[in-house]
Scaffold this motif. Structure first.
Motif, PDB file in Angstrom:
ATOM      1  N   THR A 335       0.811  -1.216   0.000  1.00 21.77           N
ATOM      2  CA  THR A 335       0.000   0.000   0.000  1.00 21.77           C
ATOM      3  C   THR A 335       0.846   1.269   0.000  1.00 21.77           C
ATOM      4  O   THR A 335       0.310   2.371  -0.029  1.00 21.77           O
ATOM      5  CB  THR A 335      -0.936   0.033   1.226  1.00 21.77           C
ATOM      6  OG1 THR A 335      -0.155   0.177   2.429  1.00 21.77           O
ATOM      7  CG2 THR A 335      -1.760  -1.245   1.316  1.00 21.77           C
ATOM      8  N   ASN A 336       2.177   1.122   0.029  1.00 21.02           N
ATOM      9  CA  ASN A 336       3.075   2.257   0.198  1.00 21.02           C
ATOM     10  C   ASN A 336       4.147   2.217  -0.884  1.00 21.02           C
ATOM     11  O   ASN A 336       5.020   1.336  -0.858  1.00 21.02           O
ATOM     12  CB  ASN A 336       3.706   2.192   1.598  1.00 21.02           C
ATOM     13  CG  ASN A 336       4.532   3.418   1.934  1.00 21.02           C
ATOM     14  OD1 ASN A 336       5.265   3.921   1.101  1.00 21.02           O
ATOM     15  ND2 ASN A 336       4.413   3.878   3.168  1.00 21.02           N
ATOM     16  N   SER A 337       4.096   3.162  -1.818  1.00 21.47           N
ATOM     17  CA  SER A 337       5.076   3.157  -2.907  1.00 21.47           C
ATOM     18  C   SER A 337       6.483   3.414  -2.392  1.00 21.47           C
ATOM     19  O   SER A 337       7.462   2.931  -2.986  1.00 21.47           O
ATOM     20  CB  SER A 337       4.697   4.196  -3.962  1.00 21.47           C
ATOM     21  OG  SER A 337       4.655   5.500  -3.408  1.00 21.47           O
ATOM     22  N   GLY A 338       6.610   4.155  -1.298  1.00 26.86           N
ATOM     23  CA  GLY A 338       7.933   4.368  -0.709  1.00 26.86           C
ATOM     24  C   GLY A 338       8.543   3.076  -0.206  1.00 26.86           C
ATOM     25  O   GLY A 338       9.750   2.830  -0.364  1.00 26.86           O
ATOM     26  N   SER A 339       7.707   2.223   0.396  1.00 26.64           N
ATOM     27  CA  SER A 339       8.183   0.929   0.861  1.00 26.64           C
ATOM     28  C   SER A 339       8.618   0.061  -0.324  1.00 26.64           C
ATOM     29  O   SER A 339       9.643  -0.634  -0.258  1.00 26.64           O
ATOM     30  CB  SER A 339       7.079   0.219   1.648  1.00 26.64           C
ATOM     31  OG  SER A 339       7.458  -1.096   1.985  1.00 26.64           O
ATOM     32  N   ILE A 340       7.867   0.117  -1.416  1.00 21.75           N
ATOM     33  CA  ILE A 340       8.236  -0.657  -2.614  1.00 21.75           C
ATOM     34  C   ILE A 340       9.558  -0.137  -3.174  1.00 21.75           C
ATOM     35  O   ILE A 340      10.436  -0.922  -3.552  1.00 21.75           O
ATOM     36  CB  ILE A 340       7.115  -0.569  -3.664  1.00 21.75           C
ATOM     37  CG1 ILE A 340       5.815  -1.148  -3.114  1.00 21.75           C
ATOM     38  CG2 ILE A 340       7.524  -1.314  -4.941  1.00 21.75           C
ATOM     39  CD1 ILE A 340       4.594  -0.877  -3.980  1.00 21.75           C
ATOM     40  N   ALA A 341       9.730   1.189  -3.220  1.00 20.15           N
ATOM     41  CA  ALA A 341      10.977   1.773  -3.726  1.00 20.15           C
ATOM     42  C   ALA A 341      12.163   1.352  -2.873  1.00 20.15           C
ATOM     43  O   ALA A 341      13.234   0.995  -3.399  1.00 20.15           O
ATOM     44  CB  ALA A 341      10.861   3.297  -3.768  1.00 20.15           C
ATOM     45  N   ASN A 342      12.014   1.404  -1.555  1.00 17.14           N
ATOM     46  CA  ASN A 342      13.105   0.995  -0.662  1.00 17.14           C
ATOM     47  C   ASN A 342      13.456  -0.477  -0.854  1.00 17.14           C
ATOM     48  O   ASN A 342      14.632  -0.863  -0.825  1.00 17.14           O
ATOM     49  CB  ASN A 342      12.722   1.257   0.793  1.00 17.14           C
ATOM     50  CG  ASN A 342      12.657   2.729   1.129  1.00 17.14           C
ATOM     51  OD1 ASN A 342      13.261   3.551   0.438  1.00 17.14           O
ATOM     52  ND2 ASN A 342      11.928   3.078   2.175  1.00 17.14           N
ATOM     53  N   ALA A 343      12.420  -1.299  -1.039  1.00 19.11           N
ATOM     54  CA  ALA A 343      12.674  -2.723  -1.238  1.00 19.11           C
ATOM     55  C   ALA A 343      13.404  -2.963  -2.557  1.00 19.11           C
ATOM     56  O   ALA A 343      14.315  -3.798  -2.626  1.00 19.11           O
ATOM     57  CB  ALA A 343      11.354  -3.490  -1.210  1.00 19.11           C
ATOM     58  N   LEU A 344      13.028  -2.247  -3.613  1.00 19.48           N
ATOM     59  CA  LEU A 344      13.723  -2.391  -4.887  1.00 19.48           C
ATOM     60  C   LEU A 344      15.174  -1.955  -4.768  1.00 19.48           C
ATOM     61  O   LEU A 344      16.083  -2.616  -5.305  1.00 19.48           O
ATOM     62  CB  LEU A 344      13.014  -1.574  -5.971  1.00 19.48           C
ATOM     63  CG  LEU A 344      11.677  -2.124  -6.465  1.00 19.48           C
ATOM     64  CD1 LEU A 344      10.981  -1.109  -7.361  1.00 19.48           C
ATOM     65  CD2 LEU A 344      11.882  -3.441  -7.218  1.00 19.48           C
ATOM     66  N   ALA A 345      15.422  -0.855  -4.065  1.00 23.45           N
ATOM     67  CA  ALA A 345      16.801  -0.391  -3.861  1.00 23.45           C
ATOM     68  C   ALA A 345      17.615  -1.441  -3.116  1.00 23.45           C
ATOM     69  O   ALA A 345      18.773  -1.711  -3.456  1.00 23.45           O
ATOM     70  CB  ALA A 345      16.797   0.932  -3.109  1.00 23.45           C
ATOM     71  N   ALA A 346      16.989  -2.067  -2.110  1.00 23.67           N
ATOM     72  CA  ALA A 346      17.695  -3.106  -1.359  1.00 23.67           C
ATOM     73  C   ALA A 346      17.988  -4.311  -2.247  1.00 23.67           C
ATOM     74  O   ALA A 346      19.077  -4.898  -2.186  1.00 23.67           O
ATOM     75  CB  ALA A 346      16.863  -3.524  -0.152  1.00 23.67           C
ATOM     76  N   ALA A 347      17.027  -4.690  -3.085  1.00 22.30           N
ATOM     77  CA  ALA A 347      17.208  -5.859  -3.956  1.00 22.30           C
ATOM     78  C   ALA A 347      18.318  -5.637  -4.976  1.00 22.30           C
ATOM     79  O   ALA A 347      18.904  -6.608  -5.465  1.00 22.30           O
ATOM     80  CB  ALA A 347      15.902  -6.175  -4.669  1.00 22.30           C
ATOM     81  N   LEU A 348      18.616  -4.372  -5.291  1.00 20.70           N
ATOM     82  CA  LEU A 348      19.675  -4.060  -6.244  1.00 20.70           C
ATOM     83  C   LEU A 348      21.039  -3.899  -5.580  1.00 20.70           C
ATOM     84  O   LEU A 348      22.051  -3.744  -6.278  1.00 20.70           O
ATOM     85  CB  LEU A 348      19.327  -2.785  -7.022  1.00 20.70           C
ATOM     86  CG  LEU A 348      18.095  -2.871  -7.934  1.00 20.70           C
ATOM     87  CD1 LEU A 348      17.806  -1.517  -8.570  1.00 20.70           C
ATOM     88  CD2 LEU A 348      18.274  -3.937  -9.007  1.00 20.70           C
ATOM     89  N   ASP A 349      21.088  -3.931  -4.256  1.00 18.65           N
ATOM     90  CA  ASP A 349      22.378  -3.895  -3.552  1.00 18.65           C
ATOM     91  C   ASP A 349      23.174  -5.144  -3.933  1.00 18.65           C
ATOM     92  O   ASP A 349      22.670  -6.269  -3.819  1.00 18.65           O
ATOM     93  CB  ASP A 349      22.155  -3.860  -2.048  1.00 18.65           C
ATOM     94  CG  ASP A 349      23.467  -3.931  -1.283  1.00 18.65           C
ATOM     95  OD1 ASP A 349      24.148  -2.898  -1.196  1.00 18.65           O
ATOM     96  OD2 ASP A 349      23.818  -5.043  -0.808  1.00 18.65           O
ATOM     97  N   PRO A 350      24.415  -4.980  -4.378  1.00 19.09           N
ATOM     98  CA  PRO A 350      25.148  -6.128  -4.928  1.00 19.09           C
ATOM     99  C   PRO A 350      25.280  -7.320  -3.977  1.00 19.09           C
ATOM    100  O   PRO A 350      25.122  -8.468  -4.404  1.00 19.09           O
ATOM    101  CB  PRO A 350      26.517  -5.533  -5.272  1.00 19.09           C
ATOM    102  CG  PRO A 350      26.237  -4.087  -5.531  1.00 19.09           C
ATOM    103  CD  PRO A 350      25.151  -3.720  -4.562  1.00 19.09           C
ATOM    104  N   SER A 351      25.536  -7.064  -2.710  1.00 20.16           N
ATOM    105  CA  SER A 351      25.745  -8.197  -1.796  1.00 20.16           C
ATOM    106  C   SER A 351      24.437  -8.942  -1.538  1.00 20.16           C
ATOM    107  O   SER A 351      24.407 -10.181  -1.563  1.00 20.16           O
ATOM    108  CB  SER A 351      26.355  -7.719  -0.471  1.00 20.16           C
ATOM    109  OG  SER A 351      25.505  -6.765   0.161  1.00 20.16           O
ATOM    110  N   LEU A 352      23.354  -8.207  -1.295  1.00 22.18           N
ATOM    111  CA  LEU A 352      22.075  -8.864  -1.067  1.00 22.18           C
ATOM    112  C   LEU A 352      21.582  -9.530  -2.349  1.00 22.18           C
ATOM    113  O   LEU A 352      21.058 -10.658  -2.318  1.00 22.18           O
ATOM    114  CB  LEU A 352      21.045  -7.852  -0.584  1.00 22.18           C
ATOM    115  CG  LEU A 352      19.630  -8.411  -0.318  1.00 22.18           C
ATOM    116  CD1 LEU A 352      19.667  -9.556   0.680  1.00 22.18           C
ATOM    117  CD2 LEU A 352      18.690  -7.298   0.164  1.00 22.18           C
TER     118      LEU A 352
END
Length: 389
Positions: A335-352
């Motif tokens: 329900t929160n586009s900011g939460s989705i954006a943060n999750a996408l940024a985390a998923a693109l972190d090379p180590s994760l």
């Protein structure tokens, strides 16, 4: 007279269309697995274009003659029900031990055939229950559930909801992933597919299911706009979208939002329906899957992406939390586009991203189509029993 355990059964599985939607994918994979187990499974679907299903199959398939339809959804559903009924009125088309509906259209058709005495009963898989503004569609949805003799579901979420809403006691069968088809190993399609779609080096955020409210595509777009501040060369690829339902109003909202988003041309690629053979390569082109759905029956797309080694962003809701572990995906509030954006940024972190890519195929391996097929057999045998007594 009792029959031998696990007999070879003739099973008619009915889907709403030949399009690559979740329920149709499930129907074909189930039928292929049943065929490998020695049963004769045949998937039927209305096929207005006469083009057949979206991929080759091991199981049998039937393209049911389909009448022309307009844009009215309730009228289309009624016509497709009649198409099915007309087809199965022919006795030669009913030479099956078990009839199994995968959706409301085929469920209503089998309910009519049962009421006419043409079949003794049927099973129904309820992948999810929709909310329609049209009372006629709500009534048809209910009829397709309550008229069935036995029920299947693919998640505990819908197992509980069917009991609460309809006092049904469905059998939980789960889903599977074809890990030969969906794999991290390139198959040679990637380069040409990327060039044909206009996909660059990325990072590529993939959304599968087209532009639909249930897929949360507007919030995916909002999240992607925010993500571009961190990754200016990122692209959002929205694939799929073949549907018998009308999503035009939501698609118009999305088009307006995209036009005012400030994103440059090419930042968002809307592919429309793609050949199923291209899907594994498309997953492998992605750096993350955005799957913040607001409701799903199971969410098979997430497991297909995982099988291909793609980090997945999913909604922290049922049914995802049933079959994906806490550290096996990046979770978000749908329900929160900011939460989705943060999750996408985390998923693109090379180590994760590296850890999730390595872990994904292991997660997918827990879900096997043969096990799903076997979970159906006891119910199938109980439905076939009267025909052989």
């Amino acid at each position: 007279m009792r029959r031998d355990p696990s007999p070879n059964l003739r099973i008619a599985i009915l889907a709403h269309s030949t399009n690559p939607r979740g329920g149709v994918v499930h129907a074909l994979e189930l039928a292929d697995a049943l065929t490998r187990l020695g049963h004769e499974a045949v998937v039927h679907a209305p096929d207005a274009k006469g083009a057949g299903f979206f991929r080759p199959t091991r199981c049998g398939t039937v393209s049911v003659p389909a009448s022309p339809v307009g844009t009215d959804i309730a009228e289309m559903v009624s016509i497709r029900i009649a198409d099915y009924v007309n087809y199965f009125e022919t006795p030669a088309h009913r030479r099956f031990d078990v009839f199994h509906a995968q959706d409301g259209i085929s469920g209503n058709a089998l309910a009519v055939l049962k009421a006419r005495g043409r079949i003794s009963g049927f099973a129904r898989t309820v992948h999810h229950v929709d909310t329609f503004a049209d009372p006629a569609l709500m009534a048809l949805q209910r009829q397709a559930i309550i008229a069935a003799d036995r029920h299947f579901v693919v998640s505990r979420l819908w197992q509980d909801l069917l009991f609460e809403t309809f006092e049904a006691r469905p059998t939980l069968v789960g889903n599977g992933v074809d890990r030969q088809r969906f794999s991290p190993l390139p198959d040679g399609r990637e380069t040409a597919l990327a060039a044909g779609l206009g996909v660059g080096t990325g990072p590529i955020v993939l959304s599968v299911g087209g532009v639909e409210a249930r897929k949360n595509t507007l919030r995916i777009l909002e999240a992607f706009v925010a993500l571009r501040a961190l990754h200016p060369s990122a692209q959002l690829v929205i694939a799929g979208g073949a549907s018998v339902l009308d999503h035009q109003s939501y698609q118009q909202l999305f088009a307006a939002a995209l036009q005012t988003s400030g994103l440059p041309d090419g930042a968002v690629v809307i592919t429309g329906p793609l050949p199923q053979a291209d899907m594994p390569a498309l997953y492998r082109l992605a750096h993350a899957l955005a799957f913040p759905s607001v409701t799903e029956g199971f969410g098979l797309v997430a497991l297909e992406a995982m099988a291909c080694g793609v980090p997945v962003v999913v909604s922290h809701i049922l049914p995802f939390t049933e079959h994906i572990g806490a550290d096996e995906a990046v979770w978000c509030d749908p329900t929160n586009s900011g939460s989705i954006a943060n999750a996408l940024a985390a998923a693109l972190d090379p180590s994760l991203a590296a850890r999730l890519a390595a872990q994904g195929p292991v997660v997918a391996a827990r879900h096997d189509w043969t096990a799903t097929a076997r979970a159906h057999l006891a119910v199938y045998e109980s439905l076939a029993e009267p025909l052989h007594a």
